[in-house]
Design an enzyme around this catalytic site. Structure first.
Site, PDB file in Angstrom:
ATOM      1  N   TYR A  28      -0.760  -5.223  -1.841  1.00  9.21           N
ATOM      2  CA  TYR A  28      -1.294  -3.957  -2.165  1.00  9.21           C
ATOM      3  C   TYR A  28      -2.469  -5.077  -2.955  1.00  9.21           C
ATOM      4  O   TYR A  28      -1.801  -4.565  -3.491  1.00  9.21           O
ATOM      5  CB  TYR A  28      -1.476  -2.790  -1.669  1.00  9.21           C
ATOM      6  CG  TYR A  28      -2.338  -1.852  -1.995  1.00  9.21           C
ATOM      7  CD1 TYR A  28      -4.465  -2.191  -1.600  1.00  9.21           C
ATOM      8  CD2 TYR A  28      -2.403  -0.637  -2.284  1.00  9.21           C
ATOM      9  CE1 TYR A  28      -4.384  -1.288  -1.563  1.00  9.21           C
ATOM     10  CE2 TYR A  28      -3.698   0.518  -1.668  1.00  9.21           C
ATOM     11  CZ  TYR A  28      -4.788  -0.101  -1.614  1.00  9.21           C
ATOM     12  OH  TYR A  28      -5.771   0.788  -1.383  1.00  9.21           O
ATOM     13  N   LYS A  83      -2.691  -5.797   2.204  1.00  5.66           N
ATOM     14  CA  LYS A  83      -3.253  -5.055   2.468  1.00  5.66           C
ATOM     15  C   LYS A  83      -4.783  -5.117   1.912  1.00  5.66           C
ATOM     16  O   LYS A  83      -3.969  -4.494   0.068  1.00  5.66           O
ATOM     17  CB  LYS A  83      -3.340  -3.611   2.355  1.00  5.66           C
ATOM     18  CG  LYS A  83      -4.680  -2.359   2.324  1.00  5.66           C
ATOM     19  CD  LYS A  83      -3.595  -0.595   1.962  1.00  5.66           C
ATOM     20  CE  LYS A  83      -5.004   0.181   2.485  1.00  5.66           C
ATOM     21  NZ  LYS A  83      -5.772   0.244   1.303  1.00  5.66           N
TER      22      LYS A  83
END
Length: 309
Positions: free
Chosen positions: A140, A168
């Site tokens: 992330y 992400k």
């Protein structure tokens, strides 16, 4: 592992963690929120992320939220990934081990927040945690929360780690996000900002896998967007993306800050306005959105794109 070992794609909800008025975990509301997302057609959920207020929970509470999420969505076909963000590799590993034992589909973590790790330290951190726990992992990139914006070169190296299957990327730099997708999509799934006409062109021409959206207030538009893209119904996809774009413009700034409150407070206030479970209460240091004028503006922004209670 690589991208072909998971089927992660589409519109995911970064779920808020429901708290009672006195601050305890509200497990029935957590379950109801996740089942709402299932009924809205989301393709995956992330729990204990930024919107889930991981920073305001004890380790025991975070483990319990993971257990409740897996149970709430068992047999639904909705992917469940558990956020395992922390300041140390050891704590991230412990949370991920629990997520695996609870039956989660994968684990997610940012680089450690606050410490501003170097590229070398970021790579070492991810190598340590992913090698320790046999789960599919999602990297992330969250510059707003970590003060580190992972470069395309670093994402490229992270994509080579054996258990990393997805990224992400929540950088505010949309061009860099697309460059990152191009660099790694042959090896890992990539979640970025695709629910708009430019994103649709990228999805259908180059690649990309999905969005992970804090609170998923836009699920009525974004979940069918992906269904339409996959079905080749680009007219429907364009219509969905246009409505979603109006919602995002009304609620969110380009750096992922929110128009009317801090992002999670705004999400929970919006859920309350819409009569959804999971809204209404945040934990300190966050404060609820209570200003009558801003609540009226939020209600008007939601109604302006057709979202009402």
């Amino acid at each position: 592992m690589d991208r072909d070992d998971v089927d992660w794609r589409g519109y995911w909800a970064a779920a808020p963690t429901a708290f009672s008025a006195t601050g305890e975990l509200d497990e029935p509301a957590i379950t109801a929120t996740l089942q709402l997302y299932r009924d809205q057609g989301v393709h995956g959920v992330l729990v204990n992320g930024t919107t889930g207020e991981w920073f305001a929970q004890s380790p025991a509470e975070r483990r319990r939220v993971a257990e409740v999420a897996v149970a709430a969505l068992a047999g639904s076909g909705v992917t469940v990934v558990v956020g395992c963000n922390s300041y140390t590799a050891a704590e991230t590993i412990g949370l991920a081990e629990h997520a695996r034992s609870a039956g989660a589909d994968g684990a997610l973590t940012t680089p450690p927040p606050y410490v501003h790790p170097s590229d070398e330290e970021v790579l070492a951190f991810y190598r340590t945690v992913t090698e320790a726990v046999d789960l599919p992992w999602m990297v992330y990139n969250w510059p707003r929360g970590t003060a580190v914006d992972l470069s395309v070169a670093v994402l490229d190296q992270l994509a080579d780690l054996d258990r990393v299957v997805a990224v992400k990327d929540s950088t505010g730099d949309e061009i860099k996000c697309l460059e990152g997708c191009e660099a790694v999509m042959d090896r890992v799934r990539f979640f970025g900002r695709f629910v708009h006409r430019r994103g649709m062109a990228f999805l259908t021409g180059l690649g990309g896998d999905g969005n992970i959206d804090g609170g998923a207030v836009g699920a009525p538009f974004a979940a069918p967007f992906y269904d339409a893209v996959w079905a080749g119904d680009l007219d429907t996809a364009r219509a969905c993306s246009d409505r979603y774009g109006l919602l995002v413009a009304a609620l969110v700034n380009s750096d992922y800050s929110a128009k009317f409150a801090s992002p999670t407070s705004q999400v929970k206030a919006a859920m309350h306005v819409l009569g959804q479970p999971g809204g209404g209460y945040v934990r300190p240091p966050l404060l609820p959105l209570t200003d009558a004028g801003r609540l009226a503006d939020l209600r008007a922004a939601l109604a302006g794109v057709g979202l009402t209670a």
